[in-house]
Design an enzyme around this catalytic site. Structure first.
Site, short mmCIF file in Angstrom:
data_model
loop_
_atom_site.label_atom_id
_atom_site.label_comp_id
_atom_site.label_asym_id
_atom_site.label_seq_id
_atom_site.Cartn_x
_atom_site.Cartn_y
_atom_site.Cartn_z
N ILE A 284 0.83 -1.22 -0.03
CA ILE A 284 0.03 0.17 -0.12
C ILE A 284 0.93 1.20 -0.07
O ILE A 284 0.52 2.24 -0.81
CB ILE A 284 -0.98 0.05 1.28
CG1 ILE A 284 -1.74 -1.26 1.36
CG2 ILE A 284 -1.96 1.20 1.19
CD1 ILE A 284 -2.44 -1.61 2.57
N ASP B 87 12.25 2.11 5.07
CA ASP B 87 11.64 0.84 5.02
C ASP B 87 12.83 0.12 5.28
O ASP B 87 13.97 0.31 4.99
CB ASP B 87 11.17 0.59 3.51
CG ASP B 87 10.34 -0.66 3.40
OD1 ASP B 87 9.10 -0.54 3.16
OD2 ASP B 87 10.57 -1.81 4.05
N ASN B 88 12.72 -1.03 5.96
CA ASN B 88 13.73 -2.07 6.32
C ASN B 88 13.85 -3.28 5.44
O ASN B 88 14.64 -4.17 5.45
CB ASN B 88 13.41 -2.39 7.87
CG ASN B 88 12.35 -3.30 8.11
OD1 ASN B 88 11.47 -3.52 7.32
ND2 ASN B 88 12.63 -3.87 9.24
N SER C 128 11.97 -5.67 5.06
CA SER C 128 11.65 -7.05 5.80
C SER C 128 10.59 -7.73 4.89
O SER C 128 10.36 -8.79 4.86
CB SER C 128 11.20 -6.78 7.27
OG SER C 128 10.18 -5.79 7.39
N ASN C 129 9.68 -6.85 4.28
CA ASN C 129 8.57 -7.28 3.47
C ASN C 129 8.41 -6.83 2.04
O ASN C 129 7.23 -6.47 1.49
CB ASN C 129 7.30 -7.42 4.36
CG ASN C 129 6.41 -8.44 3.58
OD1 ASN C 129 6.72 -9.47 3.20
ND2 ASN C 129 5.20 -7.97 3.77
N SER D 234 -7.34 -0.89 10.50
CA SER D 234 -7.86 -1.85 9.53
C SER D 234 -9.33 -2.20 10.07
O SER D 234 -9.78 -1.75 11.43
CB SER D 234 -7.13 -3.11 10.00
OG SER D 234 -7.82 -4.20 9.48
N THR E 218 -10.38 -4.71 10.62
CA THR E 218 -10.45 -5.63 11.75
C THR E 218 -10.59 -5.37 13.16
O THR E 218 -11.09 -5.97 13.99
CB THR E 218 -8.71 -6.46 11.72
OG1 THR E 218 -8.87 -7.75 12.37
CG2 THR E 218 -7.94 -5.43 12.43
N TYR F 125 -2.27 -9.15 16.24
CA TYR F 125 -2.17 -8.22 14.97
C TYR F 125 -3.33 -7.45 15.20
O TYR F 125 -3.03 -6.09 14.96
CB TYR F 125 -2.25 -8.88 13.76
CG TYR F 125 -2.54 -8.02 12.53
CD1 TYR F 125 -1.40 -7.15 12.08
CD2 TYR F 125 -3.67 -7.71 11.62
CE1 TYR F 125 -1.68 -6.24 11.11
CE2 TYR F 125 -4.08 -6.78 10.93
CZ TYR F 125 -3.04 -5.93 10.69
OH TYR F 125 -3.19 -5.11 9.45
N LYS G 270 -3.62 -3.08 16.31
CA LYS G 270 -4.22 -1.82 15.58
C LYS G 270 -5.29 -1.08 16.53
O LYS G 270 -5.21 0.28 16.38
CB LYS G 270 -5.08 -2.47 14.33
CG LYS G 270 -4.24 -2.97 13.06
CD LYS G 270 -3.27 -1.80 12.50
CE LYS G 270 -2.28 -2.56 11.64
NZ LYS G 270 -1.30 -1.41 10.99
#
Ligand code: NAD
Ligand code: WQD
Length: 340
Positions: free
Chosen positions: A13, A32-33, A35-36, A126, A128, A151, A155
């Site tokens: 995103i 950004d590191n 990692s993804n 989110s 969620t 997770y 949030k």
């Protein structure tokens, strides 16, 4: 020029948002590191916009590096904070990783906001946080339900941290509650690239169609919904990215009505899993190999956004349909896998 820090700006995103920010005339600095994500995403952004964002490879869990960053960049007018870990199942297995990565990074950034007088902060929240809704579509005044995963809990806690911070400082913050982001940039130069086996529906569908996966499992067809499969609100990632630009402008121009605000970012339309599968088959003119299997533990039955507040107060509206989004996901998958 207005300079914005985008954390996690090489992620799914974040990268689409960097494009929209640059198109809107912002100067962007990415942290950004990796990692993804990967550095190739930066090339995609540059190819699309013709503009080179600044990039700093920093792990936001390293507080000293965060401080060094803000010492170097003292002209940042706002932060859009995407960097986080996002796999629900992994968060159950490794909760401390999630609490550390999703909460310490937020806290260090908010401390920097205090110390370097940065007053505008957009946060990736989110849907969620709503859990299983009591009524649909769901609006922002609905209660936040007890989280079903670490997770999801990060949030909820993050929103509380932001709300509390706004009460005692000049910080203004907007938490955007995303529904289900899918799709890719129309150019197919950036998109979603999950590591390993995709956990989310649409990447699993496109990888199955591309031949990387044998079969899609549809998790349940015995829910109390129109066709028995779960219902979600699938939002095109470019529409979602644009919501961040609008939200940032709202804060920069002091148009916010409260120091902490939340907005649902969805289309307002619910689609079932089987509707998504059927739409994908129609768009691609090919049969998707899928099988109905047991329900997935923890899935909510049905959730889709009431977008009135986002439409009328934020002044943002989704432009793309679920079908538009699916087509862009498929074009991206074909580009990545070299399928003609
Ligand atoms: P993503 O994994 O593609 O992007 C996150 C980026 O942050 C990655 O590039 C990663 O390398 C980076 N990152 C992670 N931890 C970091 C750290 N400690 N320091 C620096 N960089 C770090 O995820 P995404 O799908 O783009 O999600 C972005 C945000 O939106 C996340 O906060 C996520 O929780 C939230 N969100 C995502 C979805 C979804 O379905 N994709 C839905 C709702 C909310
Ligand atoms: C969508 C629907 C599945 C895969 C997750 C997170 C949520 C948010 C978005 C970050 C569900 C079904 C899926 C598959 C399937 N992320 N499905 N077969 O679960 O709505 O939300 O991502 O904040 O927090 O929980 O998204 O894409 O995993 O699932 O049948 O192989 O597709 O059961 O009904 P979900 P999803």
């Amino acid at each position: 020029m207005r300079k914005v820090l985008v954390t996690g700006g090489l992620g799914y995103i974040g990268s689409h948002t960097v494009v929209e920010l640059q198109n809107a005339g912002f100067e962007v600095v990415i942290i950004d590191n990796l990692s993804n994500s990967s550095m190739e995403v930066l090339d995609g952004i540059i190819e699309i916009t013709g503009k080179i964002p600044l990039f700093e490879k920093i792990d936001l869990r390293q507080k000293s590096e965060v401080i060094q960053f803000f010492e170097k960049h003292q002209d940042i007018s706002g932060i859009i904070h995407f960097a986080a870990s996002k796999a629900v199942g992994e968060s159950v297995e490794n909760p401390l990783l999630y609490y550390e990565n999703n909460l310490s990074t937020l806290i260090y950034l908010l401390q920097a906001c205090n110390n370097y007088t940065i007053e505008n902060f957009i946060f990736s929240s989110s849907c969620t946080v709503y859990g299983e809704p009591d009524k649909l579509p769901i609006d922002e005044s609905a209660p936040v339900k007890k989280a079903t995963s670490p997770y999801g809990n990060t949030k909820q806690i993050s929103e509380e941290i932001l709300n509390d911070s706004c009460k005692v400082s000049n910080l203004k913050s907007i938490a955007l509650r995303y529904f289900n982001p899918i799709g890719a940039h129309d150019s197919s130069k950036i998109g979603e690239l999950p590591l390993g086996i995709p956990q989310n529906l649409v990447p699993f569908i496109t990888q199955t169609a591309a031949g990387l996966r044998d079969q899609l499992s549809v998790f349940g067809d015995d829910y109390p919904t129109k066709d028995g499969s779960c219902i979600r609100d699938y939002i095109h990632v470019v529409d979602l990215a644009k919501a961040h630009v609008v939200a940032l402008e709202r804060l920069l121009k002091n148009r916010n009505s409260n120091q902490f605000e939340t907005f649902n970012i969805g289309t307002g339309k619910g689609s079932s899993v089987l509707e998504v599968v059927n739409a994908f088959e129609k768009i691609t003119q090919q049969k998707l190999n899928y099988k109905i299997v047991d329900r997935r533990v923890g899935d909510v039955i049905s959730v889709y956004a009431d977008t009135k507040k986002a439409n009328e107060v934020l002044g943002w509206k989704a432009e793309n349909s679920m079908e538009d989004s699916l087509l862009s996901s498929w074009n991206w998958e074909k580009k990545v896998r070299n399928i003609k």
